[in-house]
Design an enzyme around this catalytic site. Structure first.
Site, PDB file in Angstrom:
ATOM      1  CB  VAL A  50      -0.933   0.014   1.233  1.00 38.73           C
ATOM      2  CG1 VAL A  50      -1.835   1.241   1.198  1.00 38.73           C
ATOM      3  CG2 VAL A  50      -1.760  -1.267   1.289  1.00 38.73           C
ATOM      4  CE  LYS A  51       3.701   4.380  -4.949  1.00 38.97           C
ATOM      5  NZ  LYS A  51       3.793   4.756  -6.387  1.00 38.97           N
ATOM      6  CB  VAL A  52       0.884   5.602   2.836  1.00 42.37           C
ATOM      7  CG1 VAL A  52       0.306   6.703   3.712  1.00 42.37           C
ATOM      8  CG2 VAL A  52       0.060   4.321   2.957  1.00 42.37           C
TER       9      VAL A  52
END
Ligand code: G3P
Length: 227
Positions: free
Chosen positions: A85-87
């Protein structure tokens, strides 16, 4: 070196998966929107090409930690294994990273422009930190220098985080971060191809074939003999 491809284009992913030592596919909302198809549909199509052993990085869009966490859960539920998950490294993003890490999510902290952003993301538990090399260069910064500082900090603080250098516009930028030992890079399909291309390599291969055929006959296309 961990090679990743920065695209959601299925034909490009198929080609790179077939040809190169690909360990991951990275996307962001801009990359996804270029394909003009449903978000989850695109991610599932990518997963069908690369299988479950290759990392798939997909980004949240929410701006509060709560929204990001909800989106992360949605991604995990829909895409499952090997989803990163890119945050983005905003205040809310760092909060989301801390919480998601405790829930066993794999995280790529993204939209990184400074080494301090990367350090805080790493300490918060990010698996990868993604500095944007070319975007840093474009604001008269030094993208390679930022990557170097992040690599050094990871060593000094003994973090498990890896640097995923991103946003490249040419092969030389990739070369510069390779020289300083970057853990991983993500590049668009064009740059991936260009990293290998050289006219003298093609010329040499053609010469080998020409020389071979002079002796073994024009129809001889292999070194395998019948004997
Ligand atoms: O995926 C994030 C990063 O690679 C963005 O690259 O080319 O839009 O600066 P770019």
């Amino acid at each position: 070196m961990i090679y990743m491809l920065d695209t959601a284009n299925l034909a490009a992913i198929k080609k790179a998966y077939d040809l190169y030592p690909l360990s991951g596919v990275t996307t962001n909302p801009t990359i996804i929107s270029k394909e003009n198809k449903g978000f989850i549909e695109i991610l599932q199509d990518i997963r069908n090409i690369i299988g479950e052993d290759i990392m798939l990085h997909a980004q949240v869009l929410g701006t509060t930690a709560e929204e990001m966490i909800e989106e992360a859960k949605y991604l995990k539920e829909k895409i499952g294994k090997n989803i990163y998950v890119k945050v983005p490294v905003t205040q809310q993003g760092i909060k989301a990273i801390k919480i998601l890490k405790k829930q066993d999510f794999k995280i790529t902290a993204t939209a990184i422009f400074t080494a301090q952003q990367a350090l805080m993301a790493g300490v918060s538990g990010a698996d990868f930190v993604a500095p944007y090399v070319n975007r840093i260069d474009n604001i008269s910064g030094n993208g390679v220098e930022v990557v170097k500082n992040i690599i050094d900090q990871i060593k000094v603080y003994n973090l498990d985080t890896k640097v995923l250098a991103a946003s490249f516009k040419n092969v030389q930028q990739v070369h510069e971060v390779s020289k300083i030992g970057v853990h991983s890079i993500t590049v668009n399909p064009e740059i991936m191809d260009k990293m290998l291309e050289h006219p003298l390599t093609d010329w040499s291969v053609n010469e080998f074939i020409k020389d071979w055929k002079k002796v073994y006959g024009q129809s001889s296309n292999t070194i395998i003999s019948e004997v």
